[in-house]
Motif scaffolding. Structure first.
Motif, PDB file in Angstrom:
ATOM      1  N   TYR A   1     -36.270  29.304  72.381  1.00 17.29           N
ATOM      2  CA  TYR A   1     -35.959  28.093  71.618  1.00 17.29           C
ATOM      3  C   TYR A   1     -36.464  26.830  72.323  1.00 17.29           C
ATOM      4  N   ASP A   2     -37.066  25.952  71.537  1.00 13.17           N
ATOM      5  CA  ASP A   2     -37.565  24.679  72.063  1.00 13.17           C
ATOM      6  C   ASP A   2     -36.412  23.679  72.108  1.00 13.17           C
ATOM      7  N   HIS A   3     -35.886  23.408  73.283  1.00 12.26           N
ATOM      8  CA  HIS A   3     -34.713  22.553  73.421  1.00 12.26           C
ATOM      9  C   HIS A   3     -35.004  21.080  73.120  1.00 12.26           C
TER      10      HIS A   3
ATOM     11  N   THR B   1     -28.523  34.575  72.577  1.00 11.48           N
ATOM     12  CA  THR B   1     -28.521  33.929  73.888  1.00 11.48           C
ATOM     13  C   THR B   1     -29.896  34.021  74.544  1.00 11.48           C
ATOM     14  N   LEU B   2     -30.519  35.204  74.491  1.00 10.98           N
ATOM     15  CA  LEU B   2     -31.873  35.358  75.036  1.00 10.98           C
ATOM     16  C   LEU B   2     -32.850  34.412  74.345  1.00 10.98           C
ATOM     17  N   SER B   3     -32.772  34.365  73.017  1.00 13.02           N
ATOM     18  CA  SER B   3     -33.675  33.504  72.255  1.00 13.02           C
ATOM     19  C   SER B   3     -33.429  32.036  72.574  1.00 13.02           C
ATOM     20  N   TYR B   4     -32.153  31.674  72.700  1.00 11.49           N
ATOM     21  CA  TYR B   4     -31.796  30.268  72.951  1.00 11.49           C
ATOM     22  C   TYR B   4     -32.332  29.794  74.303  1.00 11.49           C
ATOM     23  N   TYR B   5     -32.249  30.637  75.326  1.00 17.26           N
ATOM     24  CA  TYR B   5     -32.636  30.218  76.669  1.00 17.26           C
ATOM     25  C   TYR B   5     -34.120  30.448  76.980  1.00 17.26           C
ATOM     26  N   PHE B   6     -34.749  31.410  76.308  1.00 20.18           N
ATOM     27  CA  PHE B   6     -36.117  31.753  76.684  1.00 20.18           C
ATOM     28  C   PHE B   6     -37.165  31.481  75.602  1.00 20.18           C
TER      29      PHE B   6
ATOM     30  N   ASP C   1     -35.235  30.444  65.642  1.00 19.17           N
ATOM     31  CA  ASP C   1     -35.486  30.053  67.034  1.00 19.17           C
ATOM     32  C   ASP C   1     -36.314  28.783  67.159  1.00 19.17           C
TER      33      ASP C   1
ATOM     34  N   THR D   1     -30.407  26.434  65.664  1.00 21.64           N
ATOM     35  CA  THR D   1     -30.694  27.185  66.881  1.00 21.64           C
ATOM     36  C   THR D   1     -30.508  28.665  66.542  1.00 21.64           C
TER      37      THR D   1
END
Length: 228
Positions: A58-60, A51-56, A210, A161
């Motif tokens: 990971y390039d969305h 979750t930390l990696s996904y929101y902070f 990520d 992701t």
């Protein structure tokens, strides 16, 4: 892993779950506790760090890629949640052997003549040993006889992701983690160091999914990109 087992028994399982008449060193009790603790720990590490990696991290913008699947994040999570308990069964078998004293894990630095030097050397040895074996295991999983059945499910996520980090076929996931678990049966390793490396390995597994892992493949054993 006996350190975690002792803490879990002392603060939770002995006073609240198991009857006082059931000895803490009973092999069946140890197996049950390790299964619970391993799965609980795996889920906590997975959801927290992914979750930390996904929101902070990971390039969305990658989610706009044409190969990014519909509802992919929820599918990655579901696949991971379903796979981890099955991966944990053979893993717990190895943890149980460690707890029963069959490994070379130790808890006193003074037990070896080279002390801290040997501890540092064991970390470097662990990293070299595991990365080398995982490379060859990974290559083997791409062999045509096993790829479609075992490893291809992980490559459904062509644009992964961090939540895809544990979305493996259970046997695939266990095989790629096996070097981490067999090392302390071959070489001496401090118990606390082993536990710390085990946690770091799980974080590393998330980090190479990520979106930046592909950039580092030439330097590190990152996420592979075979998609057939």
């Amino acid at each position: 892993m006996d350190l975690v087992l002792n803490i879990a028994d002392y603060y939770f399982f002995t006073p609240y779950i198991y009857p006082a008449t059931w000895p803490e060193d009973n092999i069946f009790r140890q197996a049950i506790t390790l299964l619970i603790v391993t799965n609980l720990g795996a889920y906590i590490l997975y959801f927290f760090f992914a979750t930390l990696s996904y929101y902070f991290v990971y390039d969305h913008l990658l989610m706009k890629h044409p190969q990014f699947l519909k509802n992919q994040v929820s599918r990655e999570i579901m696949h991971s949640v379903q796979s981890m308990p099955w991966m944990s069964i053979p893993t717990v078998s190895l943890f149980l052997l460690e707890v029963r004293g069959y490994s070379k894990l130790y808890d006193g630095i003074g037990e070896f003549p080279y002390g801290w030097f040997q501890l540092v050397a064991s970390v470097l040895s662990f990293l070299f040993f595991t990365d080398m074996l995982i490379y060859w295991i990974h290559r083997g999983l791409h062999h045509k006889l096993v790829y479609k059945r075992l490893h291809k499910p992980h490559h459904i996520w062509k644009i992964p992701t961090p939540f895809a980090s544990h979305a493996f076929h259970p046997l695939d996931g266990f095989l790629q983690s096996l070097p981490y678990h067999i090392y302390p049966f071959i070489f001496p390793l401090h118990k606390v160091v082993y536990l710390g490396l085990y946690i770091l390995v799980n974080i590393w597994t998330i980090s190479i999914h990520d979106g930046n892992g592909y950039k580092n493949e030439k330097l590190f054993n990152g996420a592979c990109t075979k998609t057939e």
